[in-house]
Write a protein that holds these residues in place. Sequence first.
Motif, PDB file in Angstrom:
ATOM      1  N   LYS A  19       0.848  -1.187   0.000  1.00  0.00           N
ATOM      2  CA  LYS A  19       0.000   0.000   0.000  1.00  0.00           C
ATOM      3  C   LYS A  19       0.887   1.243   0.000  1.00  0.00           C
ATOM      4  N   GLY A  20       0.324   2.338  -0.455  1.00  0.00           N
ATOM      5  CA  GLY A  20       1.046   3.602  -0.428  1.00  0.00           C
ATOM      6  C   GLY A  20       0.701   4.376   0.830  1.00  0.00           C
ATOM      7  N   CYS A  21       1.684   5.136   1.357  1.00  0.00           N
ATOM      8  CA  CYS A  21       1.469   5.858   2.613  1.00  0.00           C
ATOM      9  C   CYS A  21       2.047   7.263   2.548  1.00  0.00           C
ATOM     10  N   PHE A  22       1.383   8.153   3.263  1.00  0.00           N
ATOM     11  CA  PHE A  22       1.889   9.504   3.506  1.00  0.00           C
ATOM     12  C   PHE A  22       1.900   9.718   5.006  1.00  0.00           C
ATOM     13  N   ARG A  23       3.042  10.192   5.516  1.00  0.00           N
ATOM     14  CA  ARG A  23       3.163  10.471   6.946  1.00  0.00           C
ATOM     15  C   ARG A  23       3.615  11.917   7.112  1.00  0.00           C
ATOM     16  N   TYR A  24       2.919  12.624   7.967  1.00  0.00           N
ATOM     17  CA  TYR A  24       3.254  14.024   8.235  1.00  0.00           C
ATOM     18  C   TYR A  24       3.428  14.182   9.739  1.00  0.00           C
ATOM     19  N   GLY A  25       4.591  14.676  10.146  1.00  0.00           N
ATOM     20  CA  GLY A  25       4.843  14.856  11.578  1.00  0.00           C
ATOM     21  C   GLY A  25       6.285  14.628  11.941  1.00  0.00           C
TER      22      GLY A  25
END
Length: 230
Positions: free
Chosen positions: A41-47
Amino acid sequence: FLFLVFYLVMIYSDRTGYPFPTAPPVDPFAKIRVDDCGKTKGCFRYGKPGCNAETCDYFLSYRRIGADVEFELSADTDGWVAVGFSSDKKMGGDDVMACVHDDNGRVRIQHFYNVGQWAKEIQRNPARDEEGVFENNRVTCRFKRPVYVPREETIVDLHLSWYYLFAWGPAIQGSITRHDIDSPPVSERVVSIYKYEDIFMPSAAYQTFSSPFCLLLIVALTFYLLMGTP
């Protein structure tokens, strides 16, 4: 005869301690797995660097399942978390899916369309297999929506590539309000659901010294302090 059989079964059940079958319990919300990011799966993480779905300011994943795309969203908020599909990097004319925490403690998946800077709720909601939870001051949800849809202004075809807009914020009586930060993060390039990546975007607190200008400034200041003043 039937009464006798029923009576014997009841006695056997009581003596062995095995009751008659009952409906299975409802499974709790399955935690979001981040070890699958960039693989299945594709993921985006912000933080904060190294954050996961339970610690990032914002988290999103997507994966294809047959004719659907499954999305998982999570954010550090007690209100709502959303993803928008945009033809540019600006708010306006965007298809938006939001997970909203209402006053009854439920998390509902709603469909919006950005009209300028205002999100208008659309009654036609493409989401299905919806589930969500509010725990530890986080809104987390999971849902599917079809890859292909009939031509409709407010619902985009996900087989095409779009910029992803990421946002979250407070809610009042189950209605979303302005997002938490003035400039919510946006994907740097268009996103394809056929390509799985694990992309990290540092929040403002962790990007202060990451730009080339800031690094150059630090080097210059260090050199000045080491050399001293005449």
